[in-house]
Design a protein around this motif. Structure first.
Motif, PDB file in Angstrom:
ATOM      1  N   UNK A 178     100.257  86.926 158.664  1.00  0.00           N
ATOM      2  CA  UNK A 178     101.180  86.813 157.531  1.00  0.00           C
ATOM      3  C   UNK A 178     101.468  85.336 157.283  1.00  0.00           C
ATOM      4  N   UNK A 179     101.402  84.568 158.379  1.00  0.00           N
ATOM      5  CA  UNK A 179     101.601  83.117 158.282  1.00  0.00           C
ATOM      6  C   UNK A 179     100.371  82.430 158.873  1.00  0.00           C
ATOM      7  N   UNK A 180      99.805  81.513 158.098  1.00  0.00           N
ATOM      8  CA  UNK A 180      98.656  80.729 158.578  1.00  0.00           C
ATOM      9  C   UNK A 180      99.111  79.278 158.723  1.00  0.00           C
ATOM     10  N   UNK A 181      99.003  78.764 159.955  1.00  0.00           N
ATOM     11  CA  UNK A 181      99.423  77.388 160.226  1.00  0.00           C
ATOM     12  C   UNK A 181      98.179  76.528 160.438  1.00  0.00           C
ATOM     13  N   UNK A 182      98.036  75.488 159.643  1.00  0.00           N
ATOM     14  CA  UNK A 182      96.850  74.628 159.702  1.00  0.00           C
ATOM     15  C   UNK A 182      97.271  73.235 160.163  1.00  0.00           C
ATOM     16  N   UNK A 183      96.757  72.813 161.330  1.00  0.00           N
ATOM     17  CA  UNK A 183      97.111  71.486 161.833  1.00  0.00           C
ATOM     18  C   UNK A 183      96.019  70.488 161.437  1.00  0.00           C
ATOM     19  N   UNK A 184      96.296  69.720 160.419  1.00  0.00           N
ATOM     20  CA  UNK A 184      95.389  68.696 159.879  1.00  0.00           C
ATOM     21  C   UNK A 184      94.009  69.259 159.513  1.00  0.00           C
ATOM     22  N   UNK A 185      93.974  70.205 158.567  1.00  0.00           N
ATOM     23  CA  UNK A 185      92.680  70.770 158.189  1.00  0.00           C
ATOM     24  C   UNK A 185      91.711  69.743 157.603  1.00  0.00           C
ATOM     25  N   UNK A 186      92.228  68.635 157.085  1.00  0.00           N
ATOM     26  CA  UNK A 186      91.327  67.637 156.481  1.00  0.00           C
ATOM     27  C   UNK A 186      90.884  66.565 157.475  1.00  0.00           C
ATOM     28  N   UNK A 187      91.365  66.644 158.721  1.00  0.00           N
ATOM     29  CA  UNK A 187      91.005  65.592 159.688  1.00  0.00           C
ATOM     30  C   UNK A 187      89.493  65.562 159.880  1.00  0.00           C
ATOM     31  N   UNK A 188      88.931  64.386 159.807  1.00  0.00           N
ATOM     32  CA  UNK A 188      87.489  64.233 160.035  1.00  0.00           C
ATOM     33  C   UNK A 188      86.637  64.488 158.807  1.00  0.00           C
ATOM     34  N   UNK A 189      87.245  64.942 157.714  1.00  0.00           N
ATOM     35  CA  UNK A 189      86.452  65.196 156.496  1.00  0.00           C
ATOM     36  C   UNK A 189      86.316  63.908 155.690  1.00  0.00           C
ATOM     37  N   UNK A 190      85.177  63.780 155.011  1.00  0.00           N
ATOM     38  CA  UNK A 190      85.020  62.614 154.142  1.00  0.00           C
ATOM     39  C   UNK A 190      85.824  62.865 152.864  1.00  0.00           C
ATOM     40  N   UNK A 191      86.111  61.795 152.154  1.00  0.00           N
ATOM     41  CA  UNK A 191      86.918  61.920 150.925  1.00  0.00           C
ATOM     42  C   UNK A 191      86.249  62.899 149.958  1.00  0.00           C
ATOM     43  N   UNK A 192      84.922  62.894 149.941  1.00  0.00           N
ATOM     44  CA  UNK A 192      84.230  63.773 148.988  1.00  0.00           C
ATOM     45  C   UNK A 192      84.345  65.248 149.381  1.00  0.00           C
ATOM     46  N   UNK A 193      84.689  65.531 150.663  1.00  0.00           N
ATOM     47  CA  UNK A 193      84.853  66.929 151.084  1.00  0.00           C
ATOM     48  C   UNK A 193      86.259  67.474 150.794  1.00  0.00           C
ATOM     49  N   UNK A 194      87.180  66.590 150.413  1.00  0.00           N
ATOM     50  CA  UNK A 194      88.575  67.026 150.304  1.00  0.00           C
ATOM     51  C   UNK A 194      88.789  68.043 149.192  1.00  0.00           C
ATOM     52  N   UNK A 195      88.136  67.838 148.047  1.00  0.00           N
ATOM     53  CA  UNK A 195      88.300  68.785 146.941  1.00  0.00           C
ATOM     54  C   UNK A 195      87.834  70.183 147.357  1.00  0.00           C
ATOM     55  N   UNK A 196      86.739  70.228 148.118  1.00  0.00           N
ATOM     56  CA  UNK A 196      86.227  71.516 148.597  1.00  0.00           C
ATOM     57  C   UNK A 196      87.240  72.202 149.498  1.00  0.00           C
ATOM     58  N   UNK A 197      87.885  71.442 150.375  1.00  0.00           N
ATOM     59  CA  UNK A 197      88.893  72.019 151.278  1.00  0.00           C
ATOM     60  C   UNK A 197      90.095  72.525 150.481  1.00  0.00           C
ATOM     61  N   UNK A 198      90.527  71.711 149.525  1.00  0.00           N
ATOM     62  CA  UNK A 198      91.670  72.100 148.687  1.00  0.00           C
ATOM     63  C   UNK A 198      91.365  73.424 147.989  1.00  0.00           C
ATOM     64  N   UNK A 199      90.169  73.500 147.465  1.00  0.00           N
ATOM     65  CA  UNK A 199      89.756  74.692 146.747  1.00  0.00           C
ATOM     66  C   UNK A 199      89.698  75.925 147.660  1.00  0.00           C
ATOM     67  N   UNK A 200      89.218  75.678 148.873  1.00  0.00           N
ATOM     68  CA  UNK A 200      89.096  76.748 149.874  1.00  0.00           C
ATOM     69  C   UNK A 200      90.490  77.301 150.235  1.00  0.00           C
ATOM     70  N   UNK A 201      91.441  76.398 150.463  1.00  0.00           N
ATOM     71  CA  UNK A 201      92.800  76.840 150.834  1.00  0.00           C
ATOM     72  C   UNK A 201      93.461  77.543 149.648  1.00  0.00           C
ATOM     73  N   UNK A 202      93.230  77.032 148.445  1.00  0.00           N
ATOM     74  CA  UNK A 202      93.770  77.701 147.238  1.00  0.00           C
ATOM     75  C   UNK A 202      93.229  79.111 147.123  1.00  0.00           C
ATOM     76  N   UNK A 203      91.935  79.227 147.348  1.00  0.00           N
ATOM     77  CA  UNK A 203      91.278  80.539 147.246  1.00  0.00           C
ATOM     78  C   UNK A 203      91.858  81.502 148.286  1.00  0.00           C
ATOM     79  N   UNK A 204      92.060  81.017 149.516  1.00  0.00           N
ATOM     80  CA  UNK A 204      92.640  81.849 150.581  1.00  0.00           C
ATOM     81  C   UNK A 204      94.040  82.323 150.171  1.00  0.00           C
TER      82      UNK A 204
END
Ligand SMILES: Nc1ncnc2c1ncn2[C@@H]1O[C@H](COP(=O)(O)OP(=O)(O)OP(=O)(O)O)[C@@H](O)[C@H]1O
Ligand SMILES: [Mg+2]
Length: 285
Positions: A178-204
């Protein structure tokens, strides 16, 4: 007259204080997460963010204060009991079984929840085999749903960091939190991967309608996704508000956002990317 319903509270933390021996890591932290919202927890390195997550998920027992999740007090409960209450999390340093395939990483999360008897496991009873086949099927379906089926038979250590992050998030979601806790999901990602992560979390968030709480240094991610952000510094609350309020808050700028790189990242426009659906389910022979 129609009534306007306030969203219900899912997690309430009051007066949370934690000491590691002589180190006062957290002092009087208060958090309220409303059902269905996305929330951020930010602050400088060493501020105490991960400690808050570790207290909520039962890795540490609070020195003082209370943590109530969906009507149940979590203080003193073991991590597996807290996971059973439907709190899922990921870790700052990805924790996947690196010598098991992605598929097995998902399956094992389910196995640990089911609690087979020793007899079932050693004798490989019909009950055990049936459930194992079911878990396997559901794990494939989950990976397909998360556009990760192409990586199902790979070992996490051979996958790009961004995919490993997605697998870890999918594994947390396989336990139906019911609650999803994400500790630094963008850590280690390149700047170009950030939009993909944002989109993924939005979709979830849109697909599962769950409440999300994330620790993140990348302000582009937090500002795009979060309804509300809490800032902590030296283990104490510094500010709370919408992304707009936080970006303008002088105390936050002074303590944290003053870093030019972070402010610059926060101001970048966000371009949504469509998640393509993929599948590489092996053919039955
Ligand atoms: N198990 C532990 N034992 C002793 N001290 C700890 C422990 N875990 C964390 N600390 C200390 O508590 C403080 C808060 O650490 P924490 O990891 O929560 O910070 P953080 O905000 O997550 O930082 P970062 O952004 O670098 O991940 C730090 O001073 C850290 O050294
Ligand atoms: Mg941390």
């Amino acid at each position: 007259m129609s009534e306007v319903h306030e969203p219900q509270t899912l997690l309430k933390i009051e007066h949370l204080t934690h000491r590691f021996g002589g180190l006062q890591a957290l002092t009087d932290i208060n958090v309220e997460l409303k059902k269905g919202t996305i929330n951020g927890l930010i602050g400088p390195n060493g501020a105490g963010k991960t400690t808050v997550f570790n207290l909520v998920s039962g890795f540490y027992v609070p020195s003082e204060g209370s943590i109530v999740f969906d009507g149940t007090t979590l203080n003193g409960l073991r991590p597996h009991k807290i996971a059973d209450l439907q709190i899922g999390r990921t870790f700052q340093n990805i924790r996947l079984w690196s010598d098991m395939t992605v598929l097995d990483n998902i399956c094992i999360a389910q196995h640990s929840r089911l609690g087979f008897s020793l007899k079932d496991v050693f004798l490989r009873t019909k009950n055990y085999k049936d459930r194992e086949a079911q878990i396997h099927k559901e794990a494939w379906e989950l990976l397909e749903k998360f556009s990760l089926a192409d990586s199902a038979l790979d070992y996490p250590k051979n996958l790009p960091y961004g995919i490993q992050r997605r697998v870890e998030i999918a594994r947390a979601l396989s336990l139906n939190p019911k609650l999803l806790m994400l500790d630094e999901p963008a850590a280690g990602l390149s700047t170009s991967d950030l939009d993909g992560l944002i989109n993924y979390i939005k979709w979830i968030h849109e697909t599962f309608g769950i409440t999300i709480w994330m620790i993140e240094h990348q302000m582009q991610v937090v500002n795009t996704l979060c309804d509300s952000i809490k800032v902590i510094n030296f283990g104490k609350e510094l500010a709370e508000g919408t992304p707009e309020e936080i970006q303008k808050n002088p105390a936050v700028i002074d303590a944290y956002l003053g870093n030019a790189k972070i402010v610059e990242d926060a101001q970048k426009p966000f371009e949504p990317i469509k998640i393509a659906s993929q599948s590489r389910r092996p053919q039955k022979d």
